[in-house]
Design a protein around this motif. Structure first.
Motif, short mmCIF file in Angstrom:
data_model
loop_
_atom_site.label_atom_id
_atom_site.label_comp_id
_atom_site.label_asym_id
_atom_site.label_seq_id
_atom_site.Cartn_x
_atom_site.Cartn_y
_atom_site.Cartn_z
N TYR A 27 30.24 -54.35 -3.60
CA TYR A 27 29.20 -53.89 -4.55
C TYR A 27 29.49 -54.36 -5.97
CZ TYR A 27 26.65 -51.21 -1.12
OH TYR A 27 25.86 -50.85 -0.05
N ASP A 37 34.49 -41.03 3.83
CA ASP A 37 34.18 -42.46 3.67
C ASP A 37 32.69 -42.67 3.41
OD1 ASP A 37 35.10 -45.20 3.82
OD2 ASP A 37 33.82 -45.33 5.59
N LEU A 67 38.54 -36.33 12.48
CA LEU A 67 37.91 -37.66 12.47
C LEU A 67 36.59 -37.62 11.70
CD1 LEU A 67 38.53 -40.42 13.67
CD2 LEU A 67 37.16 -39.81 15.65
N LEU A 88 28.69 -45.64 -3.80
CA LEU A 88 28.68 -47.06 -4.20
C LEU A 88 27.27 -47.64 -4.06
CD1 LEU A 88 31.96 -48.28 -2.45
CD2 LEU A 88 31.56 -48.21 -4.91
N ALA A 128 38.19 -50.21 4.38
CA ALA A 128 36.73 -50.41 4.33
C ALA A 128 36.19 -49.94 2.99
CB ALA A 128 36.06 -49.66 5.47
N SER A 129 36.71 -48.83 2.49
CA SER A 129 36.25 -48.31 1.19
C SER A 129 36.53 -49.33 0.09
CB SER A 129 36.96 -47.00 0.87
OG SER A 129 36.52 -46.01 1.73
N GLU A 169 39.57 -46.90 7.30
CA GLU A 169 38.56 -46.38 6.38
C GLU A 169 38.96 -46.64 4.93
OE1 GLU A 169 35.68 -45.27 7.23
OE2 GLU A 169 35.96 -45.01 9.37
N TYR A 176 24.86 -48.77 -7.12
CA TYR A 176 24.41 -50.17 -7.20
C TYR A 176 22.88 -50.23 -7.36
CZ TYR A 176 23.32 -54.85 -5.40
OH TYR A 176 22.83 -56.13 -5.23
N VAL A 187 42.76 -44.68 11.83
CA VAL A 187 41.41 -44.48 11.27
C VAL A 187 41.49 -44.40 9.75
CG1 VAL A 187 39.56 -42.78 11.04
CG2 VAL A 187 40.38 -43.36 13.28
N LEU A 188 42.46 -43.68 9.26
CA LEU A 188 42.62 -43.55 7.80
C LEU A 188 42.86 -44.91 7.15
CD1 LEU A 188 44.71 -40.35 7.09
CD2 LEU A 188 42.53 -40.96 6.12
N ILE A 232 37.22 -37.46 7.98
CA ILE A 232 37.58 -38.77 7.40
C ILE A 232 36.32 -39.63 7.25
CG2 ILE A 232 38.84 -40.92 7.83
CD1 ILE A 232 40.91 -39.20 9.36
N LEU A 260 24.89 -58.52 1.73
CA LEU A 260 26.13 -57.76 1.47
C LEU A 260 26.93 -57.52 2.76
CD1 LEU A 260 24.92 -55.10 -1.13
CD2 LEU A 260 25.80 -57.39 -1.50
N TRP A 294 34.15 -52.30 0.50
CA TRP A 294 32.78 -52.01 0.05
C TRP A 294 32.72 -51.95 -1.48
CZ3 TRP A 294 28.61 -53.10 2.29
CH2 TRP A 294 28.43 -52.93 3.66
N ARG A 295 33.76 -51.36 -2.07
CA ARG A 295 33.79 -51.29 -3.54
C ARG A 295 33.76 -52.69 -4.12
NH1 ARG A 295 38.66 -49.41 -4.47
NH2 ARG A 295 38.20 -47.39 -3.59
N GLN A 347 31.78 -41.77 -0.11
CA GLN A 347 32.18 -42.80 -1.08
C GLN A 347 31.23 -43.99 -1.01
OE1 GLN A 347 34.98 -45.59 -0.56
NE2 GLN A 347 35.72 -45.64 -2.65
N GLN A 348 30.89 -44.40 0.23
CA GLN A 348 29.98 -45.56 0.39
C GLN A 348 28.59 -45.25 -0.15
OE1 GLN A 348 29.67 -47.54 4.13
NE2 GLN A 348 31.86 -47.44 4.47
#
Lengths: 238, 226
Positions: free
Chosen positions: B70, A69, A62, A76, B62-63, B59, A80, B55-56, A65, B133, B66-67, A72-73
Protein backbone atom coordinates in the motif's frame (compact mmCIF):
# COMPACT_ATOMS: atom_id res chain seq x y z
CA UNK A 1 -39.05 -94.65 87.65
CA UNK A 2 -36.66 -91.92 88.11
CA UNK A 3 -37.12 -89.17 85.68
CA UNK A 4 -34.25 -88.90 83.28
CA UNK A 5 -32.36 -85.64 83.51
CA UNK A 6 -33.25 -83.26 80.66
CA UNK A 7 -30.51 -82.40 78.33
CA UNK A 8 -29.89 -78.70 78.41
CA UNK A 9 -30.46 -77.03 75.09
CA UNK A 10 -27.41 -75.06 74.05
CA UNK A 11 -28.01 -71.30 74.26
CA UNK A 12 -27.82 -69.47 70.97
CA UNK A 13 -24.45 -67.84 70.66
CA UNK A 14 -24.27 -64.07 70.16
CA UNK A 15 -21.02 -64.42 68.22
CA UNK A 16 -21.67 -64.13 64.45
CA UNK A 17 -20.86 -67.17 62.40
CA UNK A 18 -18.06 -66.91 59.77
CA UNK A 19 -20.73 -67.22 57.04
CA UNK A 20 -22.52 -64.13 58.45
CA UNK A 21 -19.28 -62.17 58.46
CA UNK A 22 -18.92 -62.76 54.72
CA UNK A 23 -22.51 -61.71 53.96
CA UNK A 24 -22.86 -59.09 51.17
CA UNK A 25 -19.13 -59.16 50.48
CA UNK A 26 -19.47 -60.44 46.93
CA UNK A 27 -22.22 -57.93 46.21
CA UNK A 28 -20.06 -55.09 47.49
CA UNK A 29 -17.18 -56.34 45.39
CA UNK A 30 -19.33 -56.37 42.25
CA UNK A 31 -20.60 -52.87 43.08
CA UNK A 32 -17.00 -51.75 43.45
CA UNK A 33 -16.13 -53.09 40.03
CA UNK A 34 -19.25 -51.46 38.53
CA UNK A 35 -18.12 -48.16 40.04
CA UNK A 36 -14.64 -48.72 38.57
CA UNK A 37 -16.09 -49.35 35.09
CA UNK A 38 -18.22 -46.20 35.47
CA UNK A 39 -15.10 -44.25 36.44
CA UNK A 40 -13.33 -45.57 33.33
CA UNK A 41 -16.25 -44.50 31.12
CA UNK A 42 -16.32 -41.06 32.72
CA UNK A 43 -12.56 -40.83 32.20
CA UNK A 44 -13.05 -41.56 28.49
CA UNK A 45 -15.75 -38.87 28.29
CA UNK A 46 -13.48 -36.46 30.14
CA UNK A 47 -10.64 -37.16 27.69
CA UNK A 48 -13.00 -36.51 24.76
CA UNK A 49 -14.35 -33.26 26.26
CA UNK A 50 -10.82 -32.10 27.08
CA UNK A 51 -9.65 -32.79 23.52
CA UNK A 52 -12.63 -30.92 22.06
CA UNK A 53 -11.98 -28.00 24.41
CA UNK A 54 -8.33 -27.94 23.29
CA UNK A 55 -9.33 -27.90 19.63
CA UNK A 56 -11.85 -25.11 20.21
CA UNK A 57 -9.24 -23.14 22.14
CA UNK A 58 -6.80 -23.52 19.25
CA UNK A 59 -9.45 -22.42 16.74
CA UNK A 60 -10.27 -19.39 18.91
CA UNK A 61 -6.59 -18.42 19.03
CA UNK A 62 -6.34 -18.88 15.26
CA UNK A 63 -9.40 -16.67 14.74
CA UNK A 64 -7.92 -14.03 17.05
CA UNK A 65 -4.69 -13.95 15.01
CA UNK A 66 -6.63 -13.75 11.72
CA UNK A 67 -8.90 -11.05 13.15
CA UNK A 68 -5.93 -8.96 14.25
CA UNK A 69 -4.41 -9.36 10.78
CA UNK A 70 -7.70 -8.47 9.09
CA UNK A 71 -8.06 -5.36 11.26
CA UNK A 72 -4.60 -4.22 10.26
CA UNK A 73 -5.22 -4.94 6.55
CA UNK A 74 -8.57 -3.16 6.66
CA UNK A 75 -6.83 -0.17 8.20
CA UNK A 76 -4.24 -0.17 5.39
CA UNK A 77 -6.90 -0.58 2.65
CA UNK A 78 -9.22 2.07 4.06
CA UNK A 79 -6.36 4.46 4.66
CA UNK A 80 -5.17 4.00 1.07
CA UNK A 81 -8.62 4.50 -0.49
CA UNK A 82 -9.62 7.40 1.76
CA UNK A 83 -6.29 9.17 1.25
CA UNK A 84 -6.83 8.86 -2.49
CA UNK A 85 -10.35 10.20 -2.13
CA UNK A 86 -8.98 13.16 -0.16
CA UNK A 87 -6.38 13.84 -2.88
CA UNK A 88 -9.00 13.62 -5.65
CA UNK A 89 -11.35 15.93 -3.74
CA UNK A 90 -8.51 18.36 -3.12
CA UNK A 91 -7.60 18.39 -6.84
CA UNK A 92 -11.21 18.91 -7.86
CA UNK A 93 -11.65 21.79 -5.41
CA UNK A 94 -8.34 23.28 -6.52
CA UNK A 95 -9.50 23.10 -10.14
CA UNK A 96 -12.78 24.85 -9.23
CA UNK A 97 -10.98 27.59 -7.33
CA UNK A 98 -8.48 28.11 -10.18
CA UNK A 99 -11.34 28.30 -12.71
CA UNK A 100 -13.02 30.95 -10.58
CA UNK A 101 -9.69 32.76 -10.31
CA UNK A 102 -9.33 32.65 -14.10
CA UNK A 103 -12.82 34.18 -14.48
CA UNK A 104 -11.99 36.95 -12.00
CA UNK A 105 -8.69 37.70 -13.78
CA UNK A 106 -10.53 37.72 -17.10
CA UNK A 107 -12.96 40.28 -15.67
CA UNK A 108 -9.98 42.41 -14.66
CA UNK A 109 -8.54 42.09 -18.17
CA UNK A 110 -5.54 40.13 -16.86
CA UNK A 111 -5.41 37.76 -19.82
CA UNK A 112 -2.01 36.12 -19.13
CA UNK A 113 -2.98 35.60 -15.50
CA UNK A 114 -6.33 34.15 -16.54
CA UNK A 115 -4.65 31.83 -19.06
CA UNK A 116 -2.19 30.65 -16.42
CA UNK A 117 -4.96 30.03 -13.90
CA UNK A 118 -6.95 28.14 -16.53
CA UNK A 119 -3.92 26.00 -17.32
CA UNK A 120 -3.35 25.24 -13.63
CA UNK A 121 -7.06 24.40 -13.29
CA UNK A 122 -6.81 21.99 -16.23
CA UNK A 123 -3.76 20.36 -14.66
CA UNK A 124 -5.65 19.93 -11.37
CA UNK A 125 -8.63 18.52 -13.24
CA UNK A 126 -6.38 16.09 -15.08
CA UNK A 127 -4.89 14.93 -11.77
CA UNK A 128 -8.36 14.46 -10.29
CA UNK A 129 -9.55 12.59 -13.41
CA UNK A 130 -6.52 10.29 -13.29
CA UNK A 131 -7.20 9.54 -9.66
CA UNK A 132 -10.90 8.89 -10.27
CA UNK A 133 -10.19 6.56 -13.19
CA UNK A 134 -8.33 4.11 -10.96
CA UNK A 135 -9.99 4.69 -7.60
CA UNK A 136 -12.17 1.90 -6.25
CA UNK A 137 -14.55 4.46 -4.79
CA UNK A 138 -15.17 5.98 -8.25
CA UNK A 139 -15.01 2.85 -10.43
CA UNK A 140 -16.89 0.26 -8.35
CA UNK A 141 -20.66 0.57 -9.04
CA UNK A 142 -21.37 -0.10 -5.38
CA UNK A 143 -19.66 3.12 -4.28
CA UNK A 144 -19.39 5.28 -7.41
CA UNK A 145 -21.20 8.64 -7.28
CA UNK A 146 -24.49 8.85 -9.16
CA UNK A 147 -23.51 12.09 -10.89
CA UNK A 148 -20.21 13.46 -12.18
CA UNK A 149 -20.09 16.05 -9.41
CA UNK A 150 -21.30 13.71 -6.68
CA UNK A 151 -19.37 12.06 -3.85
CA UNK A 152 -18.78 8.30 -3.60
CA UNK A 153 -20.71 6.25 -1.05
CA UNK A 154 -17.98 6.07 1.59
CA UNK A 155 -20.34 4.76 4.28
CA UNK A 156 -21.18 1.72 2.14
CA UNK A 157 -17.48 1.16 1.41
CA UNK A 158 -16.63 1.19 5.13
CA UNK A 159 -19.55 -1.13 5.88
CA UNK A 160 -18.41 -3.61 3.24
CA UNK A 161 -14.83 -3.35 4.43
CA UNK A 162 -15.97 -4.56 7.85
CA UNK A 163 -17.79 -7.63 6.48
CA UNK A 164 -14.79 -9.97 6.65
CA UNK A 165 -13.98 -8.68 10.10
CA UNK A 166 -17.56 -9.36 11.23
CA UNK A 167 -17.39 -12.91 9.86
CA UNK A 168 -14.15 -13.58 11.70
CA UNK A 169 -15.54 -12.03 14.86
CA UNK A 170 -18.59 -14.32 14.70
CA UNK A 171 -16.33 -17.33 14.10
CA UNK A 172 -14.20 -16.39 17.07
CA UNK A 173 -17.26 -15.94 19.28
CA UNK A 174 -18.62 -19.35 18.29
CA UNK A 175 -15.24 -21.05 18.88
CA UNK A 176 -14.93 -19.36 22.28
CA UNK A 177 -18.46 -20.55 23.12
CA UNK A 178 -17.51 -24.07 22.02
CA UNK A 179 -14.37 -23.93 24.17
CA UNK A 180 -16.39 -22.75 27.14
CA UNK A 181 -19.00 -25.49 26.64
CA UNK A 182 -16.47 -28.34 26.34
CA UNK A 183 -14.30 -26.98 29.11
CA UNK A 184 -17.32 -26.91 31.45
CA UNK A 185 -18.15 -30.49 30.46
CA UNK A 186 -14.57 -31.62 31.09
CA UNK A 187 -14.66 -29.93 34.51
CA UNK A 188 -18.04 -31.53 35.27
CA UNK A 189 -16.60 -34.96 34.45
CA UNK A 190 -13.80 -34.31 36.95
CA UNK A 191 -16.53 -33.59 39.49
CA UNK A 192 -18.25 -36.86 38.57
CA UNK A 193 -14.94 -38.58 39.06
CA UNK A 194 -14.67 -37.18 42.56
CA UNK A 195 -18.15 -38.49 43.42
CA UNK A 196 -17.19 -41.89 42.01
CA UNK A 197 -14.00 -41.80 44.08
CA UNK A 198 -16.14 -41.20 47.19
CA UNK A 199 -18.35 -44.12 46.14
CA UNK A 200 -15.31 -46.35 45.68
CA UNK A 201 -14.00 -45.26 49.09
CA UNK A 202 -17.33 -46.16 50.73
CA UNK A 203 -17.53 -49.49 48.94
CA UNK A 204 -13.95 -50.21 49.95
CA UNK A 205 -14.77 -49.41 53.57
CA UNK A 206 -17.85 -51.63 53.33
CA UNK A 207 -15.57 -54.61 52.74
CA UNK A 208 -13.92 -54.27 56.13
CA UNK A 209 -16.85 -53.53 58.49
CA UNK A 210 -19.65 -55.58 60.11
CA UNK A 211 -22.40 -56.91 57.79
CA UNK A 212 -25.04 -54.38 58.93
CA UNK A 213 -22.71 -51.44 58.48
CA UNK A 214 -21.49 -53.01 55.25
CA UNK A 215 -24.97 -52.83 53.82
CA UNK A 216 -25.30 -49.20 54.94
CA UNK A 217 -22.00 -48.23 53.34
CA UNK A 218 -22.93 -50.14 50.20
CA UNK A 219 -26.29 -48.37 49.94
CA UNK A 220 -24.63 -44.95 50.34
CA UNK A 221 -22.00 -46.00 47.79
CA UNK A 222 -24.71 -47.06 45.34
CA UNK A 223 -26.47 -43.73 45.88
CA UNK A 224 -23.21 -41.95 45.09
CA UNK A 225 -22.77 -44.04 41.92
CA UNK A 226 -26.38 -43.19 40.97
CA UNK A 227 -25.79 -39.48 41.55
CA UNK A 228 -22.60 -39.66 39.48
CA UNK A 229 -24.47 -41.43 36.66
CA UNK A 230 -27.21 -38.78 36.71
CA UNK A 231 -24.62 -35.99 36.65
CA UNK A 232 -22.83 -37.70 33.75
CA UNK A 233 -26.08 -38.03 31.83
CA UNK A 234 -27.05 -34.38 32.27
CA UNK A 235 -23.53 -33.26 31.34
CA UNK A 236 -23.61 -35.45 28.27
CA UNK A 237 -27.00 -34.20 27.10
CA UNK A 238 -26.84 -30.47 27.93
CA UNK B 1 6.82 -90.02 48.59
CA UNK B 2 3.88 -87.74 49.06
CA UNK B 3 0.66 -88.47 47.24
CA UNK B 4 -0.30 -86.24 44.29
CA UNK B 5 -3.18 -83.80 45.00
CA UNK B 6 -6.49 -84.84 43.58
CA UNK B 7 -7.46 -83.48 40.16
CA UNK B 8 -10.48 -81.63 41.56
CA UNK B 9 -8.22 -79.34 43.60
CA UNK B 10 -5.64 -78.78 40.86
CA UNK B 11 -8.19 -77.23 38.41
CA UNK B 12 -9.38 -74.30 40.53
CA UNK B 13 -5.83 -73.55 41.63
CA UNK B 14 -4.76 -73.28 38.00
CA UNK B 15 -7.69 -70.96 37.28
CA UNK B 16 -6.70 -68.73 40.17
CA UNK B 17 -3.18 -68.49 38.78
CA UNK B 18 -4.63 -67.65 35.37
CA UNK B 19 -6.81 -64.94 36.91
CA UNK B 20 -3.80 -63.46 38.70
CA UNK B 21 -1.78 -63.51 35.46
CA UNK B 22 -4.75 -61.93 33.67
CA UNK B 23 -4.98 -59.15 36.24
CA UNK B 24 -1.27 -58.44 35.89
CA UNK B 25 -1.47 -58.44 32.08
CA UNK B 26 -4.49 -56.13 32.01
CA UNK B 27 -2.84 -53.73 34.45
CA UNK B 28 0.39 -53.65 32.41
CA UNK B 29 -1.52 -53.12 29.14
CA UNK B 30 -3.61 -50.32 30.69
CA UNK B 31 -0.39 -48.69 31.88
CA UNK B 32 1.10 -49.01 28.39
CA UNK B 33 -1.95 -47.42 26.76
CA UNK B 34 -1.99 -44.65 29.36
CA UNK B 35 1.69 -43.95 28.56
CA UNK B 36 0.92 -43.89 24.82
CA UNK B 37 -2.01 -41.54 25.47
CA UNK B 38 0.26 -39.25 27.43
CA UNK B 39 2.87 -39.12 24.63
CA UNK B 40 0.11 -38.40 22.10
CA UNK B 41 -1.20 -35.59 24.27
CA UNK B 42 2.28 -34.07 24.48
CA UNK B 43 2.77 -34.45 20.71
CA UNK B 44 -0.60 -32.83 20.07
CA UNK B 45 0.33 -29.85 22.25
CA UNK B 46 3.66 -29.53 20.43
CA UNK B 47 2.20 -29.53 16.90
CA UNK B 48 -0.61 -27.16 17.89
CA UNK B 49 1.92 -24.74 19.37
CA UNK B 50 4.07 -25.07 16.26
CA UNK B 51 1.04 -24.44 14.01
CA UNK B 52 0.08 -21.30 15.93
CA UNK B 53 3.68 -20.08 15.82
CA UNK B 54 3.79 -20.64 12.04
CA UNK B 55 0.48 -18.81 11.57
CA UNK B 56 1.84 -15.88 13.56
CA UNK B 57 5.02 -15.82 11.44
CA UNK B 58 3.02 -15.91 8.21
CA UNK B 59 0.51 -13.28 9.32
CA UNK B 60 3.27 -11.02 10.60
CA UNK B 61 5.07 -11.28 7.25
CA UNK B 62 1.80 -10.77 5.34
CA UNK B 63 1.08 -7.63 7.37
CA UNK B 64 4.50 -6.21 6.58
CA UNK B 65 4.07 -7.09 2.89
CA UNK B 66 0.63 -5.48 2.66
CA UNK B 67 1.97 -2.37 4.40
CA UNK B 68 4.78 -2.17 1.82
CA UNK B 69 2.32 -2.84 -1.04
CA UNK B 70 0.00 0.00 0.00
CA UNK B 71 2.91 2.37 0.61
CA UNK B 72 4.22 1.63 -2.89
CA UNK B 73 0.69 2.01 -4.29
CA UNK B 74 0.35 5.44 -2.67
CA UNK B 75 3.69 6.48 -4.20
CA UNK B 76 2.62 5.13 -7.61
CA UNK B 77 -0.63 7.09 -7.38
CA UNK B 78 1.34 10.25 -6.63
CA UNK B 79 3.43 9.52 -9.73
CA UNK B 80 0.31 9.00 -11.87
CA UNK B 81 -1.43 12.18 -10.76
CA UNK B 82 1.72 14.30 -11.17
CA UNK B 83 2.28 12.77 -14.63
CA UNK B 84 -1.32 13.67 -15.60
CA UNK B 85 -0.76 17.28 -14.48
CA UNK B 86 2.58 17.47 -16.28
CA UNK B 87 0.90 16.14 -19.44
CA UNK B 88 -1.51 19.08 -19.41
CA UNK B 89 1.32 21.57 -18.94
CA UNK B 90 3.36 19.96 -21.70
CA UNK B 91 0.40 20.06 -24.10
CA UNK B 92 -0.23 23.78 -23.54
CA UNK B 93 0.96 26.50 -25.91
CA UNK B 94 2.46 28.51 -23.07
CA UNK B 95 6.28 28.29 -23.29
CA UNK B 96 6.63 28.80 -19.54
CA UNK B 97 4.29 25.92 -18.86
CA UNK B 98 6.14 23.75 -21.36
CA UNK B 99 9.42 24.55 -19.69
CA UNK B 100 7.88 23.78 -16.31
CA UNK B 101 6.62 20.47 -17.70
CA UNK B 102 10.07 19.64 -19.09
CA UNK B 103 11.67 20.33 -15.73
CA UNK B 104 9.07 18.26 -13.89
CA UNK B 105 9.54 15.39 -16.36
CA UNK B 106 13.28 15.57 -15.98
CA UNK B 107 13.56 15.80 -12.21
CA UNK B 108 10.31 15.19 -10.34
CA UNK B 109 8.78 12.26 -12.20
CA UNK B 110 11.94 10.06 -12.22
CA UNK B 111 12.37 10.74 -8.52
CA UNK B 112 8.77 9.69 -7.85
CA UNK B 113 9.15 6.62 -10.09
CA UNK B 114 12.08 5.46 -7.98
CA UNK B 115 9.87 5.33 -4.90
CA UNK B 116 7.72 2.51 -6.21
CA UNK B 117 8.08 -0.31 -8.77
CA UNK B 118 4.31 -0.02 -9.29
CA UNK B 119 4.77 3.38 -10.93
CA UNK B 120 6.44 2.16 -14.11
CA UNK B 121 6.35 -1.65 -14.16
CA UNK B 122 3.63 -2.76 -16.58
CA UNK B 123 3.38 -6.12 -14.77
CA UNK B 124 1.61 -4.34 -11.92
CA UNK B 125 -0.99 -2.60 -14.08
CA UNK B 126 -4.46 -3.85 -14.91
CA UNK B 127 -5.97 -3.28 -18.34
CA UNK B 128 -7.88 -0.21 -17.14
CA UNK B 129 -4.64 1.36 -15.86
CA UNK B 130 -5.35 0.70 -12.19
CA UNK B 131 -2.73 -0.91 -9.97
CA UNK B 132 -2.59 -4.68 -9.57
CA UNK B 133 -1.89 -4.79 -5.85
CA UNK B 134 -2.54 -8.53 -5.54
CA UNK B 135 0.25 -9.24 -8.01
CA UNK B 136 2.67 -7.01 -6.11
CA UNK B 137 1.72 -8.74 -2.85
CA UNK B 138 2.26 -12.16 -4.43
CA UNK B 139 5.69 -11.11 -5.67
CA UNK B 140 6.63 -9.83 -2.22
CA UNK B 141 5.47 -13.11 -0.70
CA UNK B 142 7.53 -15.06 -3.23
CA UNK B 143 10.61 -13.24 -1.99
CA UNK B 144 10.24 -15.16 1.32
CA UNK B 145 10.23 -18.84 0.27
CA UNK B 146 11.01 -19.94 3.84
CA UNK B 147 7.67 -18.55 5.03
CA UNK B 148 5.81 -20.14 2.14
CA UNK B 149 7.15 -23.52 3.24
CA UNK B 150 5.49 -23.22 6.63
CA UNK B 151 2.35 -25.33 6.76
CA UNK B 152 0.34 -24.49 9.89
CA UNK B 153 -2.76 -26.25 8.61
CA UNK B 154 -0.79 -29.49 8.23
CA UNK B 155 0.34 -29.11 11.85
CA UNK B 156 -3.26 -28.57 12.96
CA UNK B 157 -4.41 -31.61 10.97
CA UNK B 158 -1.70 -33.69 12.63
CA UNK B 159 -2.84 -32.41 16.02
CA UNK B 160 -6.41 -33.43 15.19
CA UNK B 161 -5.15 -36.88 14.17
CA UNK B 162 -3.37 -37.24 17.53
CA UNK B 163 -6.58 -36.20 19.31
CA UNK B 164 -8.59 -38.77 17.37
CA UNK B 165 -6.06 -41.47 18.26
CA UNK B 166 -6.29 -40.49 21.92
CA UNK B 167 -10.08 -40.87 21.82
CA UNK B 168 -9.85 -44.40 20.44
CA UNK B 169 -7.15 -45.33 22.95
CA UNK B 170 -9.34 -44.15 25.82
CA UNK B 171 -12.01 -46.52 24.52
CA UNK B 172 -9.42 -49.32 24.59
CA UNK B 173 -8.78 -48.45 28.25
CA UNK B 174 -12.51 -48.73 28.96
CA UNK B 175 -12.49 -52.20 27.37
CA UNK B 176 -9.54 -53.11 29.58
CA UNK B 177 -11.48 -52.02 32.66
CA UNK B 178 -14.38 -54.20 31.50
CA UNK B 179 -11.86 -57.03 31.23
CA UNK B 180 -10.88 -56.27 34.79
CA UNK B 181 -14.54 -56.43 35.77
CA UNK B 182 -14.92 -59.96 34.37
CA UNK B 183 -11.66 -61.09 35.93
CA UNK B 184 -12.83 -59.93 39.35
CA UNK B 185 -16.16 -61.64 38.79
CA UNK B 186 -14.28 -64.82 37.90
CA UNK B 187 -12.29 -64.49 41.10
CA UNK B 188 -15.31 -64.20 43.38
CA UNK B 189 -17.73 -66.52 41.59
CA UNK B 190 -18.22 -70.21 42.11
CA UNK B 191 -16.06 -72.89 40.55
CA UNK B 192 -18.54 -73.78 37.82
CA UNK B 193 -18.80 -70.37 36.14
CA UNK B 194 -15.25 -69.24 36.89
CA UNK B 195 -13.83 -70.69 33.67
CA UNK B 196 -16.61 -69.11 31.58
CA UNK B 197 -15.94 -65.68 33.08
CA UNK B 198 -12.24 -66.11 32.55
CA UNK B 199 -12.90 -66.86 28.86
CA UNK B 200 -15.15 -63.77 28.60
CA UNK B 201 -12.46 -61.60 30.17
CA UNK B 202 -9.94 -63.12 27.74
CA UNK B 203 -12.16 -62.18 24.81
CA UNK B 204 -12.49 -58.61 26.09
CA UNK B 205 -8.75 -58.42 26.63
CA UNK B 206 -8.06 -59.62 23.09
CA UNK B 207 -10.58 -57.11 21.68
CA UNK B 208 -8.98 -54.22 23.59
CA UNK B 209 -5.48 -55.38 22.64
CA UNK B 210 -6.49 -55.81 18.98
CA UNK B 211 -8.20 -52.41 19.09
CA UNK B 212 -5.06 -50.82 20.48
CA UNK B 213 -2.94 -52.41 17.74
CA UNK B 214 -5.43 -51.47 15.03
CA UNK B 215 -5.65 -47.84 16.19
CA UNK B 216 -1.86 -47.58 16.19
CA UNK B 217 -1.59 -49.19 12.74
CA UNK B 218 -4.26 -46.96 11.18
CA UNK B 219 -2.73 -43.86 12.79
CA UNK B 220 0.73 -44.85 11.52
CA UNK B 221 -0.56 -45.40 7.95
CA UNK B 222 -2.48 -42.10 7.96
CA UNK B 223 0.54 -40.19 9.25
CA UNK B 224 2.82 -41.88 6.70
CA UNK B 225 0.44 -40.76 3.91
CA UNK B 226 0.55 -37.25 5.33
Amino acid sequence: MEPQPRLEQPKPSKEPKPADQERWKNLVLILTVVATVSAALVAALQVDAGLRANQASRDAQLCAIQLADELQQRGLRSNYELTRLATITQDRLEANVLELTALKLKDKNDKPGAANATLQAQAAKARAAKGQATSLLYTDPRYAPASADGQPNVAQYLKDAQAQEQTLRQQQTSTIDAYSRWSKKANAYVGVWVVLAVALFLLGLAQGVAPRLRLLFAVVGVLAVGAASLWTLTTLLF
Amino acid sequence: MSAAPPNTARGPARLEVLIAVGLALVSITAGLIAWRNSTLSAAQSDVTRQGLRDVLKQEEAASAEWRQTYQEAADAQSYDTYAAGVGVLAASTDPAAQTQADQLKQFLLPALAQLSPLATDAAYRNKDGSLNLEQRFKDLQASHPDLAQLAPQAAFNLGDAYASEQRWLSLAVVLLVVTLFWLILAQVSGRRVRAVMLVISGIFYLISLGGFGLVELIAFILRARG
